[in-house]
Design a protein around this motif. Structure first.
Motif, PDB file in Angstrom:
ATOM      1  N   GLU A 159     -21.699 -20.592  39.197  1.00 16.26           N
ATOM      2  CA  GLU A 159     -21.975 -19.187  39.520  1.00 16.26           C
ATOM      3  C   GLU A 159     -20.938 -18.265  38.877  1.00 16.26           C
ATOM      4  N   GLU A 160     -19.719 -18.726  38.772  1.00 17.14           N
ATOM      5  CA  GLU A 160     -18.692 -17.940  38.078  1.00 17.14           C
ATOM      6  C   GLU A 160     -18.749 -18.153  36.568  1.00 17.14           C
ATOM      7  N   ASP A 161     -18.832 -19.398  36.138  1.00 11.58           N
ATOM      8  CA  ASP A 161     -18.697 -19.704  34.717  1.00 11.58           C
ATOM      9  C   ASP A 161     -19.837 -19.134  33.876  1.00 11.58           C
ATOM     10  N   LEU A 162     -21.062 -19.171  34.394  1.00  9.82           N
ATOM     11  CA  LEU A 162     -22.182 -18.635  33.622  1.00  9.82           C
ATOM     12  C   LEU A 162     -22.101 -17.116  33.487  1.00  9.82           C
ATOM     13  N   ALA A 163     -21.571 -16.446  34.517  1.00  8.26           N
ATOM     14  CA  ALA A 163     -21.402 -14.998  34.408  1.00  8.26           C
ATOM     15  C   ALA A 163     -20.342 -14.654  33.362  1.00  8.26           C
ATOM     16  N   ARG A 164     -19.274 -15.424  33.314  1.00  9.67           N
ATOM     17  CA  ARG A 164     -18.245 -15.189  32.293  1.00  9.67           C
ATOM     18  C   ARG A 164     -18.803 -15.497  30.907  1.00  9.67           C
ATOM     19  N   ALA A 165     -19.626 -16.528  30.785  1.00  3.97           N
ATOM     20  CA  ALA A 165     -20.249 -16.833  29.502  1.00  3.97           C
ATOM     21  C   ALA A 165     -21.152 -15.688  29.048  1.00  3.97           C
ATOM     22  N   LEU A 166     -21.814 -15.046  30.004  1.00  4.73           N
ATOM     23  CA  LEU A 166     -22.651 -13.895  29.674  1.00  4.73           C
ATOM     24  C   LEU A 166     -21.808 -12.751  29.124  1.00  4.73           C
ATOM     25  N   LEU A 167     -20.698 -12.455  29.778  1.00  4.68           N
ATOM     26  CA  LEU A 167     -19.813 -11.403  29.266  1.00  4.68           C
ATOM     27  C   LEU A 167     -19.328 -11.743  27.858  1.00  4.68           C
ATOM     28  N   ASP A 168     -18.970 -13.006  27.641  1.00  3.58           N
ATOM     29  CA  ASP A 168     -18.468 -13.423  26.331  1.00  3.58           C
ATOM     30  C   ASP A 168     -19.550 -13.314  25.252  1.00  3.58           C
ATOM     31  N   ALA A 169     -20.814 -13.438  25.651  1.00  5.39           N
ATOM     32  CA  ALA A 169     -21.907 -13.385  24.678  1.00  5.39           C
ATOM     33  C   ALA A 169     -22.290 -11.961  24.302  1.00  5.39           C
ATOM     34  N   MET A 170     -21.805 -10.982  25.042  1.00  7.35           N
ATOM     35  CA  MET A 170     -22.150  -9.580  24.769  1.00  7.35           C
ATOM     36  C   MET A 170     -21.305  -9.015  23.643  1.00  7.35           C
ATOM     37  N   GLY A 171     -21.904  -8.076  22.917  1.00  5.93           N
ATOM     38  CA  GLY A 171     -21.142  -7.296  21.983  1.00  5.93           C
ATOM     39  C   GLY A 171     -20.255  -6.303  22.716  1.00  5.93           C
ATOM     40  N   PRO A 172     -19.273  -5.696  22.016  1.00  3.33           N
ATOM     41  CA  PRO A 172     -18.328  -4.785  22.683  1.00  3.33           C
ATOM     42  C   PRO A 172     -19.000  -3.634  23.426  1.00  3.33           C
ATOM     43  N   ALA A 173     -20.019  -3.007  22.844  1.00  2.00           N
ATOM     44  CA  ALA A 173     -20.655  -1.864  23.497  1.00  2.00           C
ATOM     45  C   ALA A 173     -21.383  -2.291  24.766  1.00  2.00           C
TER      46      ALA A 173
END
Length: 310
Positions: A159-173
């Motif tokens: 539940e934590e790790d997948l959310a962090r992976a989502l943030l990492d997959a986003m572009g800066p904007a």
């Protein structure tokens, strides 16, 4: 599910059956979510014999997939860990869980049930053979038990790790849009409210704006929560939300160990996660349906299709 509920009631006798068996029309007891160590409706595991406790676990297993059931059992075990951590001062116990059945399972009328205690609250409502599966709350205190820099136990790791992976997959904007606050709230925003409705507005970044990698990461996060359900129940939930927009919002620092919160929100989907207490080592997660919690969807359909006397 109805067979498991009937088996539970049959295993109870006297006072425990009267505590566990409640009228479906008891709205105050039925529309209830309480994940703190508080008194709650139902029969307590501590007062049940082995047969009844096993029947309650089998009922819970009808509502959760094997991985989610394993998470729930780890959360129950953490009560003993937490009690030791607190110096045995509060007398926490792995039998401090309650079960309640509302109405009569196996009949034509709507019915439901709940399994609940500290950091677990699972509610199922059934009408016309259709199961409405929400809310489902799982928490963990401590969120992580470690040794020598490694992890011994972390029930809500994905539940934590997948959310962090989502943030990492986003572009800066998109990442800047998704992070809506530098400070996390003290708890999930819906807390123990029986009704959400439209009180919580979507924030953050919509899935339609994300690139393919980030969008796939968001869908993996949503799938993690929907897959708390057995495949037959999860399939209905996937079909229900597949055409709608979903928004992701993060609050708090993004560094591991910091106090943080996120939510995923759609038309009738709400996922919340927080890890803000005890210096970011006490997690809450919930899957809710703003318009379908406690069976509002299946009950509305039942009432619309069932003739009523004038």
């Amino acid at each position: 599910m109805s067979e498991a509920a009937e088996a539970l009631l049959a295993a109870l006798g006297g006072e425990q059956r009267s505590l566990a068996s409640r009228p479906f029309g008891d709205e105050a007891a039925r529309r209830w979510i309480e994940y703190r160590p508080r008194p709650r409706p139902g029969a307590c595991f501590a007062d049940l014999d082995r047969t009844a406790r096993k029947a309650a676990h089998r009922l819970l297993a009808t509502a959760l997939s094997p991985p989610a059931y394993a998470q729930a059992m780890a959360i129950v075990a953490l009560e003993e860990v937490l009690d030791r951590q607190e110096g045995w001062a509060r007398g926490r116990h792995s039998n401090d869980y309650w079960v309640a059945v509302f109405g009569e399972p196996g009949r034509d009328d709507p019915w439901g049930w709940r399994f609940e205690g500290h950091h677990i609250s699972v509610t199922m409502t059934v009408a016309d053979g259709v199961v409405s599966p929400a809310p489902i709350f799982l928490g963990a205190n401590p969120h992580r038990v470690g040794y020598a820099g490694g992890t011994v136990l972390r029930p809500l790791a994905a539940e934590e790790d997948l959310a962090r992976a989502l943030l990492d997959a986003m572009g800066p904007a998109d990442r800047r849009t998704a992070i809506v606050s530098d400070d996390a709230p003290a708890d999930i925003r819906t807390a123990t409210r029986a009704t959400i409705g439209g009180a919580l507005e979507p924030r953050g970044v919509p899935a339609s704006r994300l690139g393919p990698g980030a969008r796939a990461a968001l869908y993996r996060l949503v799938a993690l929560y929907l897959d708390r359900l057995p495949p037959s129940l999860a399939a209905r939930e996937y079909a229900r939300i597949e055409s709608g927009e979903q928004w992701f919002a993060w609050e708090g620092p993004t560094r591991p160990g910091g106090r943080h919160y996120y939510r995923v929100q759609g038309e009738d989907l709400l996922i919340e996660y927080d890890n803000t207490s005890d210096d970011g080592n006490h997690a809450h997660t919930v899957l809710r349906r703003p318009h379908g919690d406690f069976g509002e969807d299946v009950l509305a359909a039942h009432h619309a299709s069932t003739p009523h006397a004038a």
